[in-house]
Structures are given as C-alpha cells and as structure tokens.
Motif scaffolding. Structure first.
Motif, mmCIF file in Angstrom:
data_model
loop_
_atom_site.group_PDB
_atom_site.id
_atom_site.type_symbol
_atom_site.label_atom_id
_atom_site.label_comp_id
_atom_site.label_asym_id
_atom_site.label_seq_id
_atom_site.Cartn_x
_atom_site.Cartn_y
_atom_site.Cartn_z
ATOM 1 N N LEU A 1 0.816 -1.188 0.094
ATOM 2 C CA LEU A 1 0.015 0.010 -0.164
ATOM 3 C C LEU A 1 0.819 1.247 0.197
ATOM 4 N N ALA A 2 2.044 1.234 0.623
ATOM 5 C CA ALA A 2 2.644 2.384 0.600
ATOM 6 C C ALA A 2 3.497 2.814 -0.611
ATOM 7 N N LEU A 3 3.327 1.860 -1.530
ATOM 8 C CA LEU A 3 3.915 2.151 -2.926
ATOM 9 C C LEU A 3 3.220 3.155 -3.672
ATOM 10 N N LEU A 4 1.950 3.161 -3.339
ATOM 11 C CA LEU A 4 1.135 4.442 -3.723
ATOM 12 C C LEU A 4 1.332 5.566 -3.005
ATOM 13 N N HIS A 5 1.655 6.491 -3.851
ATOM 14 C CA HIS A 5 2.093 7.841 -2.905
ATOM 15 C C HIS A 5 1.045 8.807 -2.929
ATOM 16 N N ALA B 1 -20.611 0.604 0.714
ATOM 17 C CA ALA B 1 -20.575 -0.006 -0.998
ATOM 18 C C ALA B 1 -19.051 -0.505 -1.233
ATOM 19 N N ALA B 2 -19.215 -1.411 -1.998
ATOM 20 C CA ALA B 2 -17.753 -2.393 -2.634
ATOM 21 C C ALA B 2 -17.235 -1.331 -3.363
ATOM 22 N N ILE B 3 -16.067 -1.343 -3.365
ATOM 23 C CA ILE B 3 -15.148 -0.532 -4.267
ATOM 24 C C ILE B 3 -13.797 -1.138 -4.511
ATOM 25 N N THR B 4 -13.165 -1.209 -5.540
ATOM 26 C CA THR B 4 -11.947 -1.672 -5.839
ATOM 27 C C THR B 4 -11.147 -0.614 -6.330
ATOM 28 N N VAL B 5 -9.947 -0.523 -5.788
ATOM 29 C CA VAL B 5 -9.051 0.581 -6.018
ATOM 30 C C VAL B 5 -7.753 0.168 -7.016
ATOM 31 N N ARG B 6 -7.374 0.686 -8.268
ATOM 32 C CA ARG B 6 -5.956 0.219 -8.758
ATOM 33 C C ARG B 6 -5.203 1.404 -8.804
ATOM 34 N N GLY B 7 -3.802 1.417 -8.630
ATOM 35 C CA GLY B 7 -3.128 2.399 -8.956
ATOM 36 C C GLY B 7 -1.581 1.864 -9.600
ATOM 37 N N ALA C 1 4.405 -1.428 -11.566
ATOM 38 C CA ALA C 1 3.531 -2.298 -11.071
ATOM 39 C C ALA C 1 2.168 -1.732 -10.775
ATOM 40 N N VAL C 2 1.241 -2.621 -10.582
ATOM 41 C CA VAL C 2 -0.130 -2.045 -10.323
ATOM 42 C C VAL C 2 -0.412 -2.770 -9.007
ATOM 43 N N VAL C 3 -0.839 -1.749 -8.084
ATOM 44 C CA VAL C 3 -1.476 -1.967 -6.787
ATOM 45 C C VAL C 3 -2.727 -2.094 -6.752
ATOM 46 N N ALA C 4 -3.480 -3.069 -6.016
ATOM 47 C CA ALA C 4 -4.922 -3.135 -6.154
ATOM 48 C C ALA C 4 -5.519 -3.763 -5.077
ATOM 49 N N PHE C 5 -6.756 -3.389 -4.543
ATOM 50 C CA PHE C 5 -7.221 -3.897 -3.651
ATOM 51 C C PHE C 5 -8.836 -3.420 -3.414
ATOM 52 N N ALA C 6 -9.473 -4.436 -2.750
ATOM 53 C CA ALA C 6 -10.946 -4.157 -2.689
ATOM 54 C C ALA C 6 -11.271 -4.159 -1.226
ATOM 55 N N THR C 7 -12.266 -3.203 -1.071
ATOM 56 C CA THR C 7 -12.698 -2.710 0.240
ATOM 57 C C THR C 7 -14.292 -2.230 0.082
ATOM 58 N N SER C 8 -14.415 -1.642 1.329
ATOM 59 C CA SER C 8 -15.734 -0.910 1.101
ATOM 60 C C SER C 8 -15.690 0.495 1.541
ATOM 61 N N ILE C 9 -16.617 1.262 1.423
ATOM 62 C CA ILE C 9 -16.762 2.886 1.910
ATOM 63 C C ILE C 9 -17.073 2.775 3.344
#
Length: 169
Positions: free
Chosen positions: A18-22, A75-81, A89-97
């Motif tokens: 997660l820290a790779l996302l600035h 609400a479910a949400i997927t984040v990609r950076g 690389a691509v960092v991705a995770f699924a979570t909720s609001i």
C-alpha cells in the motif's frame, strides 16, 4: 515443510504494498450498482492510516453522474494504482466505503483493506541513471543520456532534439 507466514509478516507486506501508492497518485476506482452496472472513475489517492482507513478524493461529480448515489457507506469498491519508476507495477485492493466527507473537501474514507495485490508489469527492475553516452548509428554519432538500465536493456534520451527511431535488426 515451509513455514506459514505470520500475521505480522502479512500485515507488513500489506502495508509495504500500500505504501507504494504515493499521496497525489492517480488511481482508478471500480464501483458497481446493486443492479450490476459497473463503472470506472479516476481520482486521487490521498493516503492511509495503517489498520484503520484509506483516503481518496471523491471523483469529479460531473463524471460520476448517477453513480454518485452509490458511493455510500458499505458500498464495495476496488482501487487500482499504477506505480511508476523502477518497480513498474499495479497495486490493487478491494474494500468498502467507511464514510464520505463533504467538508472541507469531498473525500471518501475506505475501510483498510485485508489484502493488497501487487502485479509487476516489467520482467526486470529498471535502475534510474543519468549517464552521458555516445551512440553510433550507421556512420553517425549521437550524444545521448542513458536514462535507465535493466537486465534487458536501457532507455536512451537523445539530447540534440532531433527525432531518432531506434529498432532492433
């Protein structure tokens, strides 16, 4: 027999990924309506507090349209950076609001993810450099800078301003 990773190891890897996302990085969020309609929106990653929450900016309301009503608590949400630089690389995770904040700025507070995926886009790490070089192509010499190196090659930056296309023969 291989040892199973401990909860501490998993948490450290999760936070490292997660820290790779600035802060300030552009991310894409995927949302789906209860009826199954899906949409992607670009927004900005703000930051996170380990084990507590992740913050992103509310996407542009003009682009959200009817999907804005689905950006609500739970609400479910997927984040990609996309991670630039040598990692590629691509960092991705699924979570909720967790909640949305309207003041002083429109922010979406996300539940801290349980897992964060990291998908490498390059087969080899690139090392950023700034090395002056001279390249011979046919009978011509070109002043160049080696911008980065990897085990598979390098990226050259021609300094004389002319357009030059390099290709393998």
């Amino acid at each position: 027999m291989a040892e199973q990773p401990t909860s501490i190891d998993m948490t450290a890897r999760l936070e490292r990924n997660l820290a790779l996302l600035h802060p300030g990085s552009i991310v894409t969020i995927d949302i789906a309506t209860p009826a199954g309609q899906k949409a992607k929106f670009r927004t900005t990653f703000i930051g996170y507090l380990p084990k507590q929450y992740v913050l992103i900016q509310f996407p542009d309301a003009n682009k959200l349209g009817k999907f804005s009503q689905h950006l609500t608590q739970g609400a479910a949400i997927t984040v990609r950076g996309l991670i630039e630089g040598h990692e590629g690389a691509v960092v991705a995770f699924a979570t909720s609001i967790k909640q949305t904040i309207q003041m002083p700025s429109r922010i979406i507070v996300l539940e801290f993810p349980r897992t964060v995926g990291l998908q490498n886009l390059r087969s080899a790490i690139r090392i950023e450099t700034d090395i002056n070089a001279k390249v011979q192509i046919d009978q011509n010499y070109w002043e160049t800078t080696i911008a980065n190196l990897s085990i598979n090659g390098c990226q050259l930056s021609i300094v004389n301003g002319e357009k030059l296309v390099l290709s393998e023969k």
